[in-house]
Design a protein around this motif. Structure first.
Motif, short mmCIF file in Angstrom:
data_model
loop_
_atom_site.label_atom_id
_atom_site.label_comp_id
_atom_site.label_asym_id
_atom_site.label_seq_id
_atom_site.Cartn_x
_atom_site.Cartn_y
_atom_site.Cartn_z
N LEU A 110 3.10 -1.95 2.39
CA LEU A 110 2.49 -2.67 3.56
C LEU A 110 2.89 -2.06 4.64
O LEU A 110 4.16 -1.82 4.84
CB LEU A 110 2.83 -4.01 3.50
CG LEU A 110 2.31 -4.75 4.57
CD1 LEU A 110 0.77 -5.21 4.61
CD2 LEU A 110 2.98 -6.33 4.65
N SER A 141 7.67 0.59 6.65
CA SER A 141 6.94 0.01 5.50
C SER A 141 7.74 -0.67 4.61
O SER A 141 8.81 -0.58 4.67
CB SER A 141 6.63 1.36 4.50
OG SER A 141 5.73 1.07 3.50
N THR A 142 6.98 -1.85 4.17
CA THR A 142 7.72 -2.69 3.24
C THR A 142 7.26 -2.95 1.91
O THR A 142 5.72 -2.62 1.76
CB THR A 142 8.07 -4.13 4.01
OG1 THR A 142 8.83 -4.96 3.03
CG2 THR A 142 6.94 -4.85 4.46
N GLU A 143 7.62 -3.66 1.00
CA GLU A 143 7.13 -3.90 -0.28
C GLU A 143 6.44 -5.30 -0.41
O GLU A 143 7.45 -6.21 0.06
CB GLU A 143 7.94 -3.48 -1.47
CG GLU A 143 8.30 -2.12 -1.60
CD GLU A 143 8.91 -1.78 -2.83
OE1 GLU A 143 9.77 -2.71 -3.18
OE2 GLU A 143 8.87 -0.67 -3.18
N ALA A 144 5.57 -5.60 -0.74
CA ALA A 144 4.99 -6.98 -0.80
C ALA A 144 4.37 -7.20 -2.28
O ALA A 144 3.98 -6.15 -2.84
CB ALA A 144 3.81 -7.28 0.29
N ALA A 145 4.74 -8.24 -2.99
CA ALA A 145 4.33 -8.85 -4.18
C ALA A 145 3.12 -9.15 -4.18
O ALA A 145 2.53 -9.81 -3.45
CB ALA A 145 5.27 -9.57 -4.82
N ASP A 167 -2.51 -13.63 2.86
CA ASP A 167 -1.35 -13.88 3.84
C ASP A 167 -1.81 -13.16 5.21
O ASP A 167 -1.36 -13.62 6.23
CB ASP A 167 -0.08 -13.33 3.22
CG ASP A 167 0.58 -14.30 2.45
OD1 ASP A 167 0.15 -15.43 2.25
OD2 ASP A 167 2.03 -13.84 2.14
N THR A 176 3.88 -4.34 -7.06
CA THR A 176 4.50 -4.23 -5.67
C THR A 176 3.36 -3.37 -5.08
O THR A 176 2.95 -2.37 -5.55
CB THR A 176 5.81 -3.81 -5.80
OG1 THR A 176 6.72 -4.60 -6.47
CG2 THR A 176 6.24 -3.40 -4.46
#
Lengths: 149, 197
Positions: B74, B46-50, B104, B71
């Motif tokens: 993802l 899991s990562t953070e996307a703006a 994206d 945020t």
């Protein structure tokens, strides 16, 4: 000058503004090493010299990243965040994995990877376009999935 | 210290695999992460996307609507197709306000799997609208997590207002093979779209 009537004290400046702290390091990769241990508490974009856009803005998050020999050699001279990426990319990973494994915001990971690639420290394999028009490629993915049991 | 330049195979001869991706969309709690977990060869990351949204309020200058960055998590996983090809699965919340990130994710995607909970089909509308708009081939997959389908698929198709050409399947997001088949449905749909073009 009179003091604020309510005794207000300006708060101590707790962090450096991104644009001020960042400028160094772009023309010499040795910058930042003195700050290694201080990095983690800073706001994410401080790590990217205040830039929110990668050098190459279109770097896809699934792009594959691999450290080059040049990158491995430069390892000791890199600042903390760059060094972690160069180490992680000893084996191929995606930009998304760089973000997830290093606890970076995806936008930050994009910028840092693009920087390192521009220096020749990473090789980046981007998706081929237009990928969704490529029948052979789609057939390969279908066969690959069919092989899963 | 320097990282030891690896001896074999030499980096110069190594080439990273070409990445391809499928977007996994749908409302919150609909089984996206479950589906990715079921088939990914790595534990889902899991990562953070703006995402940038235009705030409803007006900022301090009183003139310009404030742009806000929010945020969002993802989740993603991957499957090695062969030594030169790697498939990524990106799970993204299917709310209107995440549209920025969808751009994206959709760019260059092979297709999308829109997961639906039959009890809350409205949740998938933004994703369906978006993929129709950008003409990304997609399949709607009803997650049979709760075992039974309360509606006939034909009724669901009517409720979803999706074109007859869009595959509607049922699957179990917890089952590896079921997720595999849902992904295959996406790829076959993409293939038929290319062939029909």
């Amino acid at each position: 000058m009179t003091p604020e009537p309510d005794g207000f004290d300006a708060p101590a400046l707790s962090h450096t503004r991104a644009f001020l702290a960042a400028g160094r390091g772009q023309d010499g990769d040795a910058a930042g090493t003195a700050n290694d241990s201080a990095v983690s508490g800073l706001r994410p974009y401080l790590l990217t010299s205040g830039r929110a856009e990668p050098v190459d803005q279109s770097l896809e998050i699934e792009s594959q990243v691999l450290t080059t020999d040049l990158g491995a050699t430069a390892y000791g001279r890199l600042s903390f965040e760059y060094r972690e990426i160069v180490r992680l990319c000893e084996d191929t990973v995606s930009v998304a994995e760089v973000a997830a494994k290093l606890g970076l915001h995806i936008g930050v990971a994009r910028v840092l990877v693009a920087d390192l690639a521009a220096l020749g420290y990473l090789v980046v394999q981007r998706p081929t376009f237009p990928v969704n028009q490529d029948l052979n490629l789609i057939e390969r993915v279908i066969r690959g999935l069919e092989a899963i049991h | 210290m320097d990282l030891k330049p690896s001896t074999e195979p030499s980096r110069r001869t190594r080439r990273p695999p070409v990445p391809v991706k499928i977007v996994i969309a749908g409302g919150f709690g609909v089984g996206k992460t479950t589906a990715v977990s079921a088939i990914s060869e790595i534990p889902p990351l899991s990562t953070e996307a703006a995402i940038t949204t235009v705030a409803a309020r007006v900022d301090a200058t009183g003139e310009v609507p404030a742009k806000m960055t929010t945020t969002v998590a993802l989740d993603f996983g991957c499957i090695t197709i062969d030594e030169a090809l790697k498939l990524y699965l990106f799970g993204t919340p299917g709310q209107d306000r995440f549209g920025f990130m969808w751009h994206d994710l959709s760019q260059g995607a092979l297709g999308a799997l829109v997961i639906v909970d039959a009890r809350r089909i409205n949740d998938c509308y933004p994703a369906v609208d978006y993929f129709e708009k950008v003409r990304l081939p997609f399949v709607v997959a009803v997650n049979m997590f709760h075992g039974e389908l309360r509606h006939e698929l034909a009724e669901l198709r009517w409720a979803l207002a999706i074109d007859a050409g869009i595959p509607l399947v049922t699957f179990d997001a917890r089952s590896k093979l079921s997720v595999r088949d849902a992904l295959l449905a996406v790829l076959r749909h993409t293939r038929s779209r290319i062939e029909g073009a």
